[in-house]
Structure formats: C-alpha cells, structure tokens
Design a protein around this motif. Structure first.
Motif, PDB file in Angstrom:
ATOM      1  N   LEU A  26      14.099  -2.182   7.230  1.00  0.00           N
ATOM      2  CA  LEU A  26      14.737  -0.884   7.453  1.00  0.00           C
ATOM      3  C   LEU A  26      13.863   0.248   6.924  1.00  0.00           C
ATOM      4  O   LEU A  26      13.669   1.274   7.591  1.00  0.00           O
ATOM      5  N   ALA A  27      13.309   0.076   5.723  1.00  0.00           N
ATOM      6  CA  ALA A  27      12.431   1.094   5.145  1.00  0.00           C
ATOM      7  C   ALA A  27      11.183   1.298   6.003  1.00  0.00           C
ATOM      8  O   ALA A  27      10.725   2.430   6.191  1.00  0.00           O
ATOM      9  N   GLY A  28      10.632   0.209   6.528  1.00  0.00           N
ATOM     10  CA  GLY A  28       9.460   0.316   7.392  1.00  0.00           C
ATOM     11  C   GLY A  28       9.759   1.107   8.657  1.00  0.00           C
ATOM     12  O   GLY A  28       8.941   1.910   9.113  1.00  0.00           O
ATOM     13  N   MET A  29      10.953   0.871   9.228  1.00  0.00           N
ATOM     14  CA  MET A  29      11.329   1.625  10.426  1.00  0.00           C
ATOM     15  C   MET A  29      11.531   3.101  10.106  1.00  0.00           C
ATOM     16  O   MET A  29      11.137   3.973  10.891  1.00  0.00           O
ATOM     17  N   LEU A  30      12.141   3.392   8.958  1.00  0.00           N
ATOM     18  CA  LEU A  30      12.326   4.793   8.566  1.00  0.00           C
ATOM     19  C   LEU A  30      10.987   5.479   8.307  1.00  0.00           C
ATOM     20  O   LEU A  30      10.801   6.650   8.670  1.00  0.00           O
ATOM     21  N   MET A  31      10.064   4.761   7.678  1.00  0.00           N
ATOM     22  CA  MET A  31       8.733   5.343   7.458  1.00  0.00           C
ATOM     23  C   MET A  31       8.004   5.553   8.775  1.00  0.00           C
ATOM     24  O   MET A  31       7.251   6.527   8.936  1.00  0.00           O
ATOM     25  N   GLY A  32       8.234   4.666   9.742  1.00  0.00           N
ATOM     26  CA  GLY A  32       7.655   4.866  11.074  1.00  0.00           C
ATOM     27  C   GLY A  32       8.199   6.120  11.744  1.00  0.00           C
ATOM     28  O   GLY A  32       7.454   6.862  12.396  1.00  0.00           O
ATOM     29  N   ALA A  33       9.494   6.360  11.577  1.00  0.00           N
ATOM     30  CA  ALA A  33      10.089   7.580  12.130  1.00  0.00           C
ATOM     31  C   ALA A  33       9.511   8.826  11.450  1.00  0.00           C
ATOM     32  O   ALA A  33       9.238   9.834  12.113  1.00  0.00           O
ATOM     33  N   CYS A  34       9.301   8.754  10.140  1.00  0.00           N
ATOM     34  CA  CYS A  34       8.685   9.878   9.426  1.00  0.00           C
ATOM     35  C   CYS A  34       7.248  10.092   9.896  1.00  0.00           C
ATOM     36  O   CYS A  34       6.800  11.229  10.054  1.00  0.00           O
ATOM     37  N   ALA A  35       6.534   9.007  10.138  1.00  0.00           N
ATOM     38  CA  ALA A  35       5.159   9.117  10.626  1.00  0.00           C
ATOM     39  C   ALA A  35       5.137   9.791  11.995  1.00  0.00           C
ATOM     40  O   ALA A  35       4.270  10.626  12.282  1.00  0.00           O
ATOM     41  N   TRP A  36       6.089   9.430  12.846  1.00  0.00           N
ATOM     42  CA  TRP A  36       6.178  10.047  14.175  1.00  0.00           C
ATOM     43  C   TRP A  36       6.457  11.548  14.036  1.00  0.00           C
ATOM     44  O   TRP A  36       5.882  12.361  14.757  1.00  0.00           O
ATOM     45  N   HIS A  37       7.321  11.903  13.102  1.00  0.00           N
ATOM     46  CA  HIS A  37       7.673  13.309  12.900  1.00  0.00           C
ATOM     47  C   HIS A  37       6.480  14.129  12.403  1.00  0.00           C
ATOM     48  O   HIS A  37       6.255  15.244  12.881  1.00  0.00           O
ATOM     49  N   PHE A  38       5.716  13.580  11.446  1.00  0.00           N
ATOM     50  CA  PHE A  38       4.613  14.336  10.856  1.00  0.00           C
ATOM     51  C   PHE A  38       3.348  14.312  11.712  1.00  0.00           C
ATOM     52  O   PHE A  38       2.476  15.155  11.545  1.00  0.00           O
ATOM     53  N   GLY A  39       3.215  13.345  12.592  1.00  0.00           N
ATOM     54  CA  GLY A  39       2.072  13.311  13.509  1.00  0.00           C
ATOM     55  C   GLY A  39       0.787  12.860  12.832  1.00  0.00           C
ATOM     56  O   GLY A  39       0.791  12.135  11.844  1.00  0.00           O
ATOM     57  N   LEU A  40      -0.334  13.326  13.400  1.00  0.00           N
ATOM     58  CA  LEU A  40      -1.651  12.887  12.936  1.00  0.00           C
ATOM     59  C   LEU A  40      -2.213  13.799  11.849  1.00  0.00           C
ATOM     60  O   LEU A  40      -3.262  14.408  12.001  1.00  0.00           O
ATOM     61  N   ASN A  41      -1.517  13.891  10.752  1.00  0.00           N
ATOM     62  CA  ASN A  41      -2.061  14.559   9.572  1.00  0.00           C
ATOM     63  C   ASN A  41      -1.995  13.548   8.427  1.00  0.00           C
ATOM     64  O   ASN A  41      -1.459  12.451   8.598  1.00  0.00           O
ATOM     65  N   PRO A  42      -2.555  13.856   7.277  1.00  0.00           N
ATOM     66  CA  PRO A  42      -2.593  12.862   6.193  1.00  0.00           C
ATOM     67  C   PRO A  42      -1.219  12.322   5.783  1.00  0.00           C
ATOM     68  O   PRO A  42      -1.083  11.142   5.458  1.00  0.00           O
ATOM     69  N   VAL A  43      -0.202  13.149   5.806  1.00  0.00           N
ATOM     70  CA  VAL A  43       1.140  12.685   5.422  1.00  0.00           C
ATOM     71  C   VAL A  43       1.667  11.691   6.457  1.00  0.00           C
ATOM     72  O   VAL A  43       2.208  10.634   6.117  1.00  0.00           O
ATOM     73  N   GLY A  44       1.508  12.005   7.730  1.00  0.00           N
ATOM     74  CA  GLY A  44       1.964  11.118   8.793  1.00  0.00           C
ATOM     75  C   GLY A  44       1.233   9.790   8.789  1.00  0.00           C
ATOM     76  O   GLY A  44       1.837   8.727   8.975  1.00  0.00           O
ATOM     77  N   ILE A  45      -0.066   9.830   8.561  1.00  0.00           N
ATOM     78  CA  ILE A  45      -0.854   8.599   8.498  1.00  0.00           C
ATOM     79  C   ILE A  45      -0.449   7.769   7.290  1.00  0.00           C
ATOM     80  O   ILE A  45      -0.346   6.542   7.371  1.00  0.00           O
ATOM     81  N   GLY A  46      -0.169   8.414   6.173  1.00  0.00           N
ATOM     82  CA  GLY A  46       0.292   7.701   4.980  1.00  0.00           C
ATOM     83  C   GLY A  46       1.622   7.007   5.229  1.00  0.00           C
ATOM     84  O   GLY A  46       1.817   5.850   4.842  1.00  0.00           O
ATOM     85  N   PHE A  47       2.552   7.710   5.886  1.00  0.00           N
ATOM     86  CA  PHE A  47       3.832   7.085   6.231  1.00  0.00           C
ATOM     87  C   PHE A  47       3.635   5.910   7.181  1.00  0.00           C
ATOM     88  O   PHE A  47       4.302   4.881   7.058  1.00  0.00           O
ATOM     89  N   ALA A  48       2.723   6.060   8.136  1.00  0.00           N
ATOM     90  CA  ALA A  48       2.482   4.983   9.101  1.00  0.00           C
ATOM     91  C   ALA A  48       1.926   3.738   8.417  1.00  0.00           C
ATOM     92  O   ALA A  48       2.383   2.619   8.677  1.00  0.00           O
ATOM     93  N   VAL A  49       0.963   3.915   7.539  1.00  0.00           N
ATOM     94  CA  VAL A  49       0.370   2.775   6.836  1.00  0.00           C
ATOM     95  C   VAL A  49       1.408   2.093   5.955  1.00  0.00           C
ATOM     96  O   VAL A  49       1.542   0.863   5.957  1.00  0.00           O
ATOM     97  N   ALA A  50       2.168   2.884   5.205  1.00  0.00           N
ATOM     98  CA  ALA A  50       3.196   2.311   4.331  1.00  0.00           C
ATOM     99  C   ALA A  50       4.278   1.599   5.142  1.00  0.00           C
ATOM    100  O   ALA A  50       4.764   0.533   4.746  1.00  0.00           O
ATOM    101  N   GLY A  51       4.644   2.155   6.283  1.00  0.00           N
ATOM    102  CA  GLY A  51       5.652   1.532   7.136  1.00  0.00           C
ATOM    103  C   GLY A  51       5.191   0.212   7.721  1.00  0.00           C
ATOM    104  O   GLY A  51       5.954  -0.755   7.784  1.00  0.00           O
ATOM    105  N   VAL A  52       3.932   0.148   8.137  1.00  0.00           N
ATOM    106  CA  VAL A  52       3.388  -1.101   8.689  1.00  0.00           C
ATOM    107  C   VAL A  52       3.332  -2.177   7.613  1.00  0.00           C
ATOM    108  O   VAL A  52       3.715  -3.330   7.845  1.00  0.00           O
ATOM    109  N   ILE A  53       2.873  -1.818   6.432  1.00  0.00           N
ATOM    110  CA  ILE A  53       2.796  -2.796   5.337  1.00  0.00           C
ATOM    111  C   ILE A  53       4.189  -3.287   4.960  1.00  0.00           C
ATOM    112  O   ILE A  53       4.412  -4.486   4.790  1.00  0.00           O
ATOM    113  N   SER A  54       5.137  -2.380   4.865  1.00  0.00           N
ATOM    114  CA  SER A  54       6.504  -2.757   4.522  1.00  0.00           C
ATOM    115  C   SER A  54       7.104  -3.661   5.598  1.00  0.00           C
ATOM    116  O   SER A  54       7.756  -4.665   5.296  1.00  0.00           O
TER     117      SER A  54
END
Length: 83
Positions: A26-54
C-alpha cells in the motif's frame, strides 16, 4: 527432483509477516501516486525509487535491511506469521 519442487524452494527466508507485506505494498502504491504527481524532478524521482523498493520487498517478502538489522522469522512469532 521435479520442476515443481525446484520452483517451490526458495534461496532466502521470508522475514516479513503478511500484514507488513500488505502495508508495504500500500505504501509503495501511495509513493507511486506521489511520484506521478511531482513528475520528473528530484522529489518525484525519490518517491518513485522508494515506492519501487517498498513494492518489491512486499512482493518478495524479504527485506535486506531487516535482515542486516537481525530480524528473523523466529523473532516475528514463528512461521504462521510469514504466510
């Protein structure tokens, strides 16, 4: 040894109980949604990496960081917690 026996045997021991795997997924999916919202900036990429690992640790049921910290199935309450 048949192919079904080889598929059933794993080379690692799961160290995450089922409830924690669900929360991590569930946390990984939420982090993926945050990554989608922030896009291709450092915050979005950080959320994407954390979501994939989770998500990967949830699907596999093994967390390398928990293993390095000494977490084992016996400390979680036995095999019934690791379904």
């Amino acid at each position: 040894m048949s192919s079904s026996e080889r598929v059933g045997s794993m080379w690692y021991v799961k160290n995450l109980p089922a409830w924690e795997r669900g929360l991590r997924l569930l946390a990984g999916m939420l982090m993926g949604a945050c990554a989608w919202h922030f896009g291709l900036n450092p915050v979005g990429i950080g959320f994407a990496v954390a979501g994939v690992i989770s998500g990967l640790t949830a699907v596999v049921g093994y967390c390398p960081m928990c293993a390095m910290a000494g977490r084992s199935p016996r400390k979680l309450g036995g095999a019934r917690d690791l379904r």
